[in-house]
Design an enzyme around this catalytic site. Structure first.
Site, PDB file in Angstrom:
ATOM      1  N   SER A   1      32.175  25.582  48.928  1.00 57.13           N
ATOM      2  CA  SER A   1      32.377  25.125  47.550  1.00 57.13           C
ATOM      3  C   SER A   1      31.143  25.387  46.693  1.00 57.13           C
ATOM      4  CB  SER A   1      32.698  23.634  47.523  1.00 57.13           C
ATOM      5  OG  SER A   1      33.823  23.347  48.315  1.00 57.13           O
TER       6      SER A   1
HETATM    7  N1  SAH Z   1      33.489  21.704  52.970  1.00 52.08           N
HETATM    8  C1  SAH Z   1      33.377  23.151  53.208  1.00 52.08           C
HETATM    9  C2  SAH Z   1      34.211  23.966  52.256  1.00 52.08           C
HETATM   10  C3  SAH Z   1      35.614  23.842  52.582  1.00 52.08           C
HETATM   11  S1  SAH Z   1      36.763  25.075  52.026  1.00 52.08           S
HETATM   12  C4  SAH Z   1      31.950  23.627  53.148  1.00 52.08           C
HETATM   13  O1  SAH Z   1      31.052  22.844  52.829  1.00 52.08           O
HETATM   14  O2  SAH Z   1      31.719  24.794  53.462  1.00 52.08           O
HETATM   15  C5  SAH Z   1      38.204  24.257  52.681  1.00 52.08           C
HETATM   16  C6  SAH Z   1      38.311  24.273  54.191  1.00 52.08           C
HETATM   17  O3  SAH Z   1      39.452  23.490  54.535  1.00 52.08           O
HETATM   18  C7  SAH Z   1      38.540  25.644  54.784  1.00 52.08           C
HETATM   19  O4  SAH Z   1      37.584  25.895  55.779  1.00 52.08           O
HETATM   20  C8  SAH Z   1      39.947  25.547  55.390  1.00 52.08           C
HETATM   21  O5  SAH Z   1      40.114  26.317  56.551  1.00 52.08           O
HETATM   22  C9  SAH Z   1      40.052  24.055  55.663  1.00 52.08           C
HETATM   23  N2  SAH Z   1      41.415  23.551  55.769  1.00 52.08           N
HETATM   24  C10 SAH Z   1      42.522  23.949  55.100  1.00 52.08           C
HETATM   25  N3  SAH Z   1      43.592  23.216  55.447  1.00 52.08           N
HETATM   26  C11 SAH Z   1      43.167  22.330  56.381  1.00 52.08           C
HETATM   27  C12 SAH Z   1      43.803  21.295  57.144  1.00 52.08           C
HETATM   28  N4  SAH Z   1      45.100  21.030  57.023  1.00 52.08           N
HETATM   29  N5  SAH Z   1      43.045  20.570  57.995  1.00 52.08           N
HETATM   30  C13 SAH Z   1      41.724  20.818  58.134  1.00 52.08           C
HETATM   31  N6  SAH Z   1      41.064  21.773  57.452  1.00 52.08           N
HETATM   32  C14 SAH Z   1      41.774  22.531  56.589  1.00 52.08           C
END
Ligand code: SAH
Length: 229
Positions: free
Chosen positions: A78
């Site tokens: 993000s």
């Molecule tokens: N917090 C992260 C950024 C997250 S981007 C950071 O600091 O880098 C969103 C993430 O959510 C992605 O890695 C994606 O694979 C994950 N994601 C999507 N759907 C999900 C689900 N149902 N359960 C867990 N993770 C999920």
């Protein structure tokens, strides 16, 4: 020659230099000027070396711009402002048990760990889960517990949590997550199935009294249903 060059780049990438710290300081000033005022959030953002979460040289160089960047599997780390914004809404206290949905690179987990919270983070993509676990161990954030699974389920075994943070766009607010908050707990979640999501904060006073607050618009990658390998 080529290999030698590659090795040098690798060494540079893995260091946190005076130059990186300077860029980080400027990034924190920018975030502050955009309205983030929680001193602990700003301190954590200044402490965590964001460039070490980038795996391509193009993005390592740009890690201290206020932008999201790709981390593989079509996912992104993000934007720093967004990380700061969500973290500020969580009102993190020392010792808080926090569930993060969407580990991604592990950067947000480190920010929360830096604020002395106890982090449980779930990721549904196996490769990202494995990579984040390594990054967190390498950076010394061993208090972060990583889980491979589906964020819609939360982590019932480790509930209740003081705080829950969802870092992907949720088409709706998963009931499991509200259920896994302790009384007085806070859920921060970007909600919306379209291009933009609205940041919401839920404060759970008791099992049947939950207050909803609405904040600004953001753009997240979608929270995906189920697990994927
Ligand atoms: N917090 C992260 C950024 C997250 S981007 C950071 O600091 O880098 C969103 C993430 O959510 C992605 O890695 C994606 O694979 C994950 N994601 C999507 N759907 C999900 C689900 N149902 N359960 C867990 N993770 C999920």
């Amino acid at each position: 020659m080529h290999n030698h060059h590659h090795f040098q780049i690798l060494l540079m990438n893995q260091a946190d230099t005076f130059r990186h710290r300077g860029m980080r300081k400027r990034l924190v000033e920018l975030i502050k000027s955009r309205g983030i005022s929680d001193a602990e959030v700003l301190r954590a953002m200044e402490a965590v070396p964001r460039h070490l979460f980038a795996f391509e040289s193009a993005f390592i160089e740009r890690a201290y711009e206020d932008n999201a960047f790709p981390i593989g599997e079509g996912q992104t780390i993000s934007q720093p402002y967004t990380v700061a914004y969500q973290t500020q809404l969580l009102e993190v206290k020392r010792g808080d048990r926090i569930l993060e949905v969407g580990t991604g690179s592990g950067y947000q987990s480190c920010i929360l760990a830096e604020m002395n919270a106890r982090i449980f983070t779930i990721e549904r993509m196996k490769t990202l889960y494995e990579k984040a676990k390594k990054t967190l161990a390498w950076l010394g954030y061993s208090q972060v517990k990583c889980f491979y699974g589906d964020g819609y389920d939360g982590l019932p075994t480790f509930a209740p949590f003081d705080k829950i943070l969802v870092t992907a766009a949720a088409p709706f607010v998963p009931e499991n997550l509200i259920a896994q908050l302790r009384a007085g707990g806070i859920l921060v979640i970007p909600v919306g199935a379209g291009e933009l999501q609205v940041m919401k904060r839920f404060i759970k006073y008791s099992a049947d009294e939950v207050k909803e607050e609405v904040y600004d618009y953001f753009k997240f990658v979608p929270l995906l249903p189920g697990k994927k390998n």
